[in-house]
Design a protein around this motif. Structure first.
Motif, PDB file in Angstrom:
ATOM      1  N   ARG A 123       0.416   0.698   1.080  1.00  0.00           N
ATOM      2  CA  ARG A 123       0.920  -0.655   1.303  1.00  0.00           C
ATOM      3  C   ARG A 123       1.065  -0.943   2.792  1.00  0.00           C
ATOM      4  O   ARG A 123       0.708  -2.020   3.270  1.00  0.00           O
ATOM      5  CB  ARG A 123       2.265  -0.835   0.605  1.00  0.00           C
ATOM      6  N   SER A 124       1.537   0.033   3.542  1.00  0.00           N
ATOM      7  CA  SER A 124       1.727  -0.180   4.977  1.00  0.00           C
ATOM      8  C   SER A 124       0.402  -0.306   5.722  1.00  0.00           C
ATOM      9  O   SER A 124       0.354  -0.850   6.815  1.00  0.00           O
ATOM     10  CB  SER A 124       2.560   0.953   5.580  1.00  0.00           C
ATOM     11  N   ARG A 125      -0.668   0.175   5.126  1.00  0.00           N
ATOM     12  CA  ARG A 125      -1.989   0.107   5.767  1.00  0.00           C
ATOM     13  C   ARG A 125      -2.880  -0.977   5.174  1.00  0.00           C
ATOM     14  O   ARG A 125      -4.039  -1.106   5.554  1.00  0.00           O
ATOM     15  CB  ARG A 125      -2.721   1.439   5.590  1.00  0.00           C
ATOM     16  N   ALA A 126      -2.376  -1.743   4.241  1.00  0.00           N
ATOM     17  CA  ALA A 126      -3.199  -2.707   3.498  1.00  0.00           C
ATOM     18  C   ALA A 126      -3.954  -3.664   4.405  1.00  0.00           C
ATOM     19  O   ALA A 126      -5.107  -4.005   4.129  1.00  0.00           O
ATOM     20  CB  ALA A 126      -2.340  -3.484   2.510  1.00  0.00           C
ATOM     21  N   GLU A 127      -3.337  -4.103   5.475  1.00  0.00           N
ATOM     22  CA  GLU A 127      -3.995  -5.063   6.366  1.00  0.00           C
ATOM     23  C   GLU A 127      -5.172  -4.458   7.114  1.00  0.00           C
ATOM     24  O   GLU A 127      -6.038  -5.175   7.590  1.00  0.00           O
ATOM     25  CB  GLU A 127      -2.981  -5.644   7.340  1.00  0.00           C
ATOM     26  N   SER A 128      -5.207  -3.142   7.218  1.00  0.00           N
ATOM     27  CA  SER A 128      -6.298  -2.517   7.965  1.00  0.00           C
ATOM     28  C   SER A 128      -7.498  -2.155   7.084  1.00  0.00           C
ATOM     29  O   SER A 128      -8.520  -1.729   7.593  1.00  0.00           O
ATOM     30  CB  SER A 128      -5.794  -1.257   8.684  1.00  0.00           C
ATOM     31  N   TRP A 173       1.874   5.291  -2.412  1.00  0.00           N
ATOM     32  CA  TRP A 173       1.809   3.834  -2.519  1.00  0.00           C
ATOM     33  C   TRP A 173       2.403   3.164  -1.290  1.00  0.00           C
ATOM     34  O   TRP A 173       1.882   2.166  -0.791  1.00  0.00           O
ATOM     35  CB  TRP A 173       2.510   3.337  -3.785  1.00  0.00           C
ATOM     36  N   GLU A 174       3.509   3.698  -0.775  1.00  0.00           N
ATOM     37  CA  GLU A 174       4.121   3.132   0.422  1.00  0.00           C
ATOM     38  C   GLU A 174       3.172   3.242   1.615  1.00  0.00           C
ATOM     39  O   GLU A 174       3.014   2.297   2.398  1.00  0.00           O
ATOM     40  CB  GLU A 174       5.450   3.827   0.731  1.00  0.00           C
ATOM     41  N   ASP A 175       2.515   4.385   1.725  1.00  0.00           N
ATOM     42  CA  ASP A 175       1.553   4.567   2.812  1.00  0.00           C
ATOM     43  C   ASP A 175       0.400   3.576   2.680  1.00  0.00           C
ATOM     44  O   ASP A 175      -0.006   2.938   3.661  1.00  0.00           O
ATOM     45  CB  ASP A 175       1.032   6.011   2.812  1.00  0.00           C
ATOM     46  N   GLU A 227       5.158   7.578  -5.048  1.00  0.00           N
ATOM     47  CA  GLU A 227       5.817   6.523  -4.291  1.00  0.00           C
ATOM     48  C   GLU A 227       5.475   6.614  -2.812  1.00  0.00           C
ATOM     49  O   GLU A 227       5.250   5.593  -2.163  1.00  0.00           O
ATOM     50  CB  GLU A 227       7.331   6.601  -4.501  1.00  0.00           C
TER      51      GLU A 227
END
Length: 69
Positions: A26-31, A22-24, A19
């Motif tokens: 997800r938080s970086r997905a835009e980069s 995945w959270e990490d 978890e």
């Protein structure tokens, strides 16, 4: 942490680690550098779903169809 160490962890600790990963992500997905071709494919799939031309299935539905072709 090695694979051998991970396999020895209790299940609840493995899930907590997953978890967090995945959270990490997800938080970086835009980069993430996504190739234009892949972005175009995703946008086309989103558009088809929005127009009702493609079904959106949740993971539980998909899991039960794998290998049944």
């Amino acid at each position: 942490m090695s694979l051998a160490e991970v396999t020895q962890l209790p299940l609840n600790q493995k899930l907590q680690i997953m978890e967090a990963i995945w959270e990490d992500l997800r938080s970086r997905a835009e980069s993430f550098d996504i190739p234009p071709r892949d972005k175009a494919l995703l946008e086309e799939r989103r558009a088809r779903a929005a127009r009702g031309e493609a079904a959106i299935l949740d993971w539980d539905e998909v899991k039960h169809t794998i290998g049944r072709a």
